[in-house]
Design an enzyme around this catalytic site. Structure first.
Site, mmCIF file in Angstrom:
data_model
loop_
_atom_site.group_PDB
_atom_site.id
_atom_site.type_symbol
_atom_site.label_atom_id
_atom_site.label_comp_id
_atom_site.label_asym_id
_atom_site.label_seq_id
_atom_site.Cartn_x
_atom_site.Cartn_y
_atom_site.Cartn_z
ATOM 1 N N GLU A 106 28.295 33.946 41.037
ATOM 2 C CA GLU A 106 28.769 32.653 41.518
ATOM 3 C C GLU A 106 27.613 31.873 42.140
ATOM 4 O O GLU A 106 26.635 32.463 42.611
ATOM 5 C CB GLU A 106 29.884 32.857 42.546
ATOM 6 C CG GLU A 106 31.107 33.545 41.971
ATOM 7 C CD GLU A 106 32.124 33.948 43.017
ATOM 8 O OE1 GLU A 106 33.265 34.279 42.639
ATOM 9 O OE2 GLU A 106 31.783 33.947 44.215
ATOM 10 N N HIS A 150 30.655 40.107 41.574
ATOM 11 C CA HIS A 150 31.439 41.285 41.198
ATOM 12 C C HIS A 150 30.766 41.929 39.985
ATOM 13 O O HIS A 150 30.459 41.248 39.004
ATOM 14 C CB HIS A 150 32.864 40.890 40.842
ATOM 15 C CG HIS A 150 33.572 40.170 41.954
ATOM 16 N ND1 HIS A 150 34.698 39.396 41.746
ATOM 17 C CD2 HIS A 150 33.325 40.098 43.291
ATOM 18 C CE1 HIS A 150 35.098 38.894 42.890
ATOM 19 N NE2 HIS A 150 34.291 39.306 43.846
ATOM 20 N N ARG A 188 42.812 42.790 45.331
ATOM 21 C CA ARG A 188 41.487 42.180 45.404
ATOM 22 C C ARG A 188 40.889 42.211 46.810
ATOM 23 O O ARG A 188 39.801 41.682 47.028
ATOM 24 C CB ARG A 188 41.541 40.740 44.871
ATOM 25 C CG ARG A 188 41.862 40.678 43.388
ATOM 26 C CD ARG A 188 42.062 39.258 42.873
ATOM 27 N NE ARG A 188 42.487 39.276 41.481
ATOM 28 C CZ ARG A 188 41.674 39.215 40.437
ATOM 29 N NH1 ARG A 188 40.390 39.123 40.632
ATOM 30 N NH2 ARG A 188 42.143 39.231 39.213
#
Length: 448
Positions: free
Chosen positions: A139, A246, A317
């Protein structure tokens, strides 16, 4: 911009032929320092043949975490399989790049070379019959410039235009990556304003590390061409989600996914469970390598989707490790997702450390605890203790303290990088802790 082919060079002759055929003006030699910062120098085509045969010498004493002055001579040997045109450079005078292996003058691998660390880890896995695949989700934020985090939009997760104002920028990034042979799965706006994600298709770990280093360079260059600034800083905006990386990972053996067992619990094989147990057991030791900056720990706090609790799950999550359930029961899709790393780490060292922890779990037969599907963020301290859930280090200082005690990571990184990395991080922490912040002035000066 001319459409250069995606090269698949097997050897030096292939590279020399491509350079001549496409009239390449310069060839950049890429490698990273101990912190994962991209370093580069360029040569002309006339020097290429000699570079393949004898390497190109440089002063290693000027590179972070490399050599001391009296042992400073390093030699960079280009890897012909990494030859690609730089898609963001002008097409009338094309420039190519190759990643390099750094060696000592006697031709032996240099122990301070991050790429060598990962190659060594992969060779250890290969001895056991494993091939290590990874798929990172990096990201990033787009801001007006590098002087302050001024957002470009107020979009959120999966928002479309007009809330997402960077569709064209992400599109151009993807085109640039594909022209360099880097496969992209999908892209989208992320949760925070001006935050984005472009996911690379999973690949063998060394190639993926090279691709991800290239990805970071391409993202920054294409953003610059659009008049804005791209950053992989983990937490640039107060009160908003930070940027994570991730890392989906799996081991293949004899062409089959070693983590998959159609008859196993959660479709996981014993090896898959032991690998996860290895990641969990050594999670605290891994953290400094996967989250290597002061700012990394502004992201690793509860409440902003960043996992800080050492547990695993399938759908949850809030856990550190997840076994994604997008395609349950499908062998090729079975993998483990480590959710704590951020995209500003040294990718070679991070992948090598994850692999070392997972393999230790398999070698030592670690037992996997039960998954935790409840929202860990909603648990109180006592509930977490009842589940046996520990927390990741809360600061760079704590993370380095955990790393310094780790025999697993020390063996994976080698003494040189292990010690250089820790020394660098201790200096960074010392420099940080003596700063007087704006928060302190506003908080304390009026009444103390």
């Amino acid at each position: 911009m001319a459409d250069f082919p995606v090269f698949n060079c097997k050897n030096t002759d292939d590279v020399i032929k491509a350079v001549k055929e496409y009239n390449v003006s310069f060839i950049q030699f890429w490698f990273v320092d101990v912190l994962g910062t991209l370093k580069s120098f360029q040569i002309t085509p006339s020097e290429l043949e000699g570079a393949f045969e004898e390497g190109m010498g440089f002063d290693g004493s000027s590179i972070q975490g490399f050599s001391r002055i009296h042992e400073s001579d390093m030699v960079a040997f280009p890897d012909p399989s990494t030859f690609q045109m730089l898609s963001f450079r002008p097409s009338d005078k094309p420039v190519a790049r190759m990643f390099c292996d750094i060696k000592n003058p006697d031709g032996t691998p240099y122990e301070g070379d991050s790429r060598y660390v990962l190659k060594r880890a992969l060779a250890k896995a290969a001895e056991k019959g494993y091939t290590f695949y990874v798929g990172p989700e990096l990201e990033f934020f787009l801001f007006e410039d590098s002087s302050a985090p001024k957002i470009l939009d107020v979009g959120g997760y999966f928002d479309a235009p007009p809330l997402d104002l960077a569709n064209d920028i992400r599109r151009d990034i993807i085109f640039a990556l594909e022209k360099m042979g880097i496969d992209v799965e999908y892209s989208h706006h992320e949760v925070a304003p001006s935050q984005h994600e472009i996911d690379l298709r999973y690949q063998e770990a060394l190639k993926m590390a090279d691709n991800a280093i290239t990805y970071r360079a391409v993202v920054k260059e294409i953003a610059r061409k659009h008049g804005c600034y791209a950053t992989f800083m983990p937490k640039p905006l107060f009160g908003e989600n930070g940027s994570g990386m991730h890392v989906h990972q799996s081991l293949f053996k004899n062409g089959k996914n070693a983590f998959f067992d159609s008859k196993g619990d959660f479709s996981l094989s014993l090896e898959g469970k032991q690998y996860i147990a290895g990641l969990l057991t050594h999670a605290k030791e891994l953290t400094a390598v996967c989250n290597q900056w002061i700012n990394s720990y502004k992201r690793l706090v509860p409440g902003y989707e960043a996992p800080v609790y050492v547990a695993w799950a399938r759908r949850n999550r809030s856990s550190l490790v997840r076994v994604p359930m997008y395609k349950p029961g499908k062998e090729a899709a079975t993998r483990v997702e480590l959710r704590s790393p951020d995209p500003a780490c040294n990718l070679y060292l991070a992948f090598a450390s994850m692999l070392a922890a997972g393999l230790k779990g398999i070698e030592a037969g670690y037992e996997l605890p039960a998954p935790v599907e409840e929202d860990i963020f909603e648990m109180n301290v006592q509930e977490r203790e009842n589940h046996g859930i520990e927390s990741l280090p809360g600061s760079l200082f704590e993370a380095v303290s955990e790393l310094s005690k780790s025999t697993i990571i020390k063996e994976a990184l080698g003494d040189h990088i292990f010690n250089k990395f820790i020394d660098n991080k201790k200096i960074e922490w010392d420099n940080y802790r003596i700063q007087i912040t704006e928060y302190e002035i506003k908080k304390y000066l009026p009444f103390l």
